[in-house]
Enzyme design. Sequence first.
Site, PDB file in Angstrom:
ATOM      1  N   LYS A   1       3.098  11.110  -3.507  1.00 16.87           N
ATOM      2  CA  LYS A   1       2.058  10.465  -4.320  1.00 16.87           C
ATOM      3  C   LYS A   1       1.267  11.489  -5.136  1.00 16.87           C
ATOM      4  O   LYS A   1       0.791  11.205  -6.234  1.00 16.87           O
ATOM      5  CB  LYS A   1       1.119   9.695  -3.395  1.00 16.87           C
TER       6      LYS A   1
ATOM      7  N   GLU B   1      -7.131   0.596  -4.774  1.00 15.35           N
ATOM      8  CA  GLU B   1      -7.197   0.506  -3.310  1.00 15.35           C
ATOM      9  C   GLU B   1      -8.542  -0.026  -2.807  1.00 15.35           C
ATOM     10  O   GLU B   1      -8.568  -0.926  -1.955  1.00 15.35           O
ATOM     11  CB  GLU B   1      -6.862   1.867  -2.687  1.00 15.35           C
TER      12      GLU B   1
ATOM     13  N   ASP C   1     -12.834   5.590   2.406  1.00 16.65           N
ATOM     14  CA  ASP C   1     -11.405   5.639   2.746  1.00 16.65           C
ATOM     15  C   ASP C   1     -11.005   7.057   3.149  1.00 16.65           C
ATOM     16  O   ASP C   1     -10.851   7.938   2.297  1.00 16.65           O
ATOM     17  CB  ASP C   1     -10.590   5.164   1.533  1.00 16.65           C
TER      18      ASP C   1
ATOM     19  N   ASP D   1       0.879  -1.166   0.000  1.00 21.34           N
ATOM     20  CA  ASP D   1       0.000   0.000   0.000  1.00 21.34           C
ATOM     21  C   ASP D   1       0.916   1.216   0.000  1.00 21.34           C
ATOM     22  O   ASP D   1       1.542   1.528   1.020  1.00 21.34           O
ATOM     23  CB  ASP D   1      -0.897  -0.034   1.248  1.00 21.34           C
TER      24      ASP D   1
HETATM   25  P1  ADP Z   1      -2.933   7.393   3.815  1.00 19.79           P
HETATM   26  O1  ADP Z   1      -3.742   6.335   3.180  1.00 19.79           O
HETATM   27  O2  ADP Z   1      -3.435   8.771   3.529  1.00 19.79           O
HETATM   28  O3  ADP Z   1      -1.489   7.267   3.588  1.00 19.79           O
HETATM   29  P2  ADP Z   1      -3.638   6.284   6.472  1.00 19.79           P
HETATM   30  O4  ADP Z   1      -4.781   5.492   6.034  1.00 19.79           O
HETATM   31  O5  ADP Z   1      -2.514   5.575   7.099  1.00 19.79           O
HETATM   32  O6  ADP Z   1      -3.080   7.287   5.410  1.00 19.79           O
HETATM   33  O7  ADP Z   1      -4.211   7.353   7.516  1.00 19.79           O
HETATM   34  C1  ADP Z   1      -3.393   8.249   8.175  1.00 19.79           C
HETATM   35  C2  ADP Z   1      -4.228   9.107   9.032  1.00 19.79           C
HETATM   36  O8  ADP Z   1      -4.893   8.280  10.004  1.00 19.79           O
HETATM   37  C3  ADP Z   1      -3.418  10.124   9.803  1.00 19.79           C
HETATM   38  O9  ADP Z   1      -4.050  11.376   9.752  1.00 19.79           O
HETATM   39  C4  ADP Z   1      -3.434   9.557  11.214  1.00 19.79           C
HETATM   40  O10 ADP Z   1      -3.324  10.578  12.184  1.00 19.79           O
HETATM   41  C5  ADP Z   1      -4.788   8.913  11.260  1.00 19.79           C
HETATM   42  N1  ADP Z   1      -4.905   7.937  12.331  1.00 19.79           N
HETATM   43  C6  ADP Z   1      -4.127   6.869  12.576  1.00 19.79           C
HETATM   44  N2  ADP Z   1      -4.512   6.235  13.694  1.00 19.79           N
HETATM   45  C7  ADP Z   1      -5.565   6.924  14.193  1.00 19.79           C
HETATM   46  C8  ADP Z   1      -6.395   6.794  15.341  1.00 19.79           C
HETATM   47  N3  ADP Z   1      -6.206   5.809  16.221  1.00 19.79           N
HETATM   48  N4  ADP Z   1      -7.374   7.689  15.502  1.00 19.79           N
HETATM   49  C9  ADP Z   1      -7.566   8.699  14.643  1.00 19.79           C
HETATM   50  N5  ADP Z   1      -6.817   8.886  13.553  1.00 19.79           N
HETATM   51  C10 ADP Z   1      -5.819   8.014  13.323  1.00 19.79           C
HETATM   52 MG    MG Z   2      -4.506   4.879   2.111  1.00 16.19          MG
END
Ligand code: ADP
Ligand code: MG
Length: 657
Positions: free
Chosen positions: A96, A195, A220, A34
Amino acid sequence: MSADDFDPGALFQIEEPDAPASRKRAPGRGIGIDLGTTHSLVAIAPNGAQPQPVRDASGADILASVVSYVDPSVVVGADARAQQVEHPSRVISSVKRFMGRGRADIGEHPYPIAAPKHDEDQVVRFDMGGGRDVTPMEVSAEILRVLAARAEAELGAPIDGAVITVPAYFDDAQRQATKDAGRIAGLKVYRLLAEPTAAALAYGLDQTKGGKQGLFAIYDLGGGTFDISILRLREGVFQVLATGGDSALGGDDFDRALAAHLLEAAGVCEPSDRQREGALAEARRVKEALSDEPQVVANVDSCGLTGFAVTRETFEGLIDGIVRRTVKACRQTLKDADVRPDDLDGVVLVGGSTRVPKVRAVVEKTFKQLPLCDLDPDRVVAYGAAIQADILSGSAREGVTLLDVVPLSLGLETMGGIVEQLIPRNATIPIGARQVFTNYSEQQTGMVFHVVQGERELASDCRSLAKFELRGIPQLPPSMARVEVSFQLDADALLTVTAKELMTGVKQTVEVKPTYGLDEAAVDALVMESLDNAEADFEARNMAEGRVELGRVALAVRTAVEEVGHIESLLPADERTAILAALQAADEAMADTAGTPQRLKQTREHLESVSEAFARRRMERALQAGMGGKSLGEIESSLAAEDALEERRGSHSPQQT
Ligand code: ADP
Ligand code: MG
């Protein structure tokens, strides 16, 4: 139609050298990646195992998608992010967003861009100082390299290939850039996977109602992006019905909203960079903790804020407007897909920000059902990619239905307008196939390749995908020049057709997207049409083949008569008359639109029998002449060539019935 009507550039098939090319694989050594805007992750699911994330030595699996070029050696992940405040222009995050984008269409960003190398240079190159220019693909490749190394250490063996996920809305350029990043990182990219489809696979939604059908919404909410996708499952294959969202909406907005609240509480109106970064980092920590606890205490040293309690309720109030924006996008996308919430068989939560309880509640209300959230929302995309990679590595998985399949057969138009299928309908992709074609006459120096799609026997009844020509074919007797045509349909349904002349090596390649402009209804209609016309098509094919056969014999006889027919000792007058009459009959039979395959066959057999003695005499004469002037070796090789010709004549039409 007479023999002269045959397109001398058309294809004349002789043999099938092998079955669809099977790829060499290494079962269990596929990895799923991912490649996220804020976070990236690699997962494996070797040989049918449950997917699992791969951790680094310190036990962390989620890698910040941040690459630092501050030091001579590149740093990736949390350590890179730590350098960002001090070196904002040399630490690249959210790369990205730059993938597959030209200079003209990148938005605001803090990075210096190197000057274009020439007038039309559209490639974005970040200038990282010290003569170090890097493209977005190279930056992404750094992230991929770190993840691949982790997976390799975990597997204890070289990686065979990777499935990399991309947003469903990524266009061709963005997909290509992602593939390039994979290649730069030294990975064999089995395929890119959308995705939302990956998330659906991770939940096994491809098994819904026996894989037959289903409708799903994938919500998402990541760090900086929000994507909503509506998927339809049909016969084991997912189709993206609609996508929507906001490329500038995500958990970062939650952080900013809470950071502003913290700064206000600290009485800081005009924060310095350091204070702002401090507040943002603390907001993020507090936000994430609030997903599990009703109240969290915040401290921001740089702002003099200590022991400041933030309740979940306060936080929910701060993010209310942001969450509501996602609802609007969901409603719009449902509408675009012409789907009502009640029609949905499932809603999947993806992205770290869906851990926020308020987000879950809003999703439940919008879609009128409890969303699926048993799997970690920030890992589920990598899990789906890992399952797919395991399958593509060649391992057998239980309960796996179809991967993507070829909706309509792919083939080439051959002599007489007949379709030679190379890849059959419903074959699982990726798939490859090869076939050898040969020249029809010695005068032929080019061959026209007409790539068609469909189930009908005649090319004129199929969809035309591409036409190209291979020039520079050596002038050899009929059936002696050999051109190998290969079809490669990759996992993203991109078809590459290559034609190569085997003696000279000249080749020509085209790429086409067979699914372009094809929707399900069109596929169904084309398949129905072929069933309705099966009998007529069969007859038409027999006719076309009969014409090709007769035309080939007539051409050879006519050429011989023109060249040496005036020599009485080779062709006595009465035989000559009979042959000319038989040629006349052949022309008439080929032109007769109401004729039958039987008549074509009889006409050909008659022509062959009246010209047999003439052919034998020519052969004897050639041999005598050869003995006079040529060496024995030359005679043998010319005899061998004749033999080869005969052999091929016997085998050139495998489709004959
Ligand atoms: P992306 O797909 O955009 O790379 P992710 O799906 O990993 O990112 O999401 C990242 C986001 O999720 C960040 O803003 C992070 O702060 C938030 N996040 C991660 N864990 C938690 C949580 N326990 N509660 C709220 N937000 C969270
Ligand atoms: Mg993502």
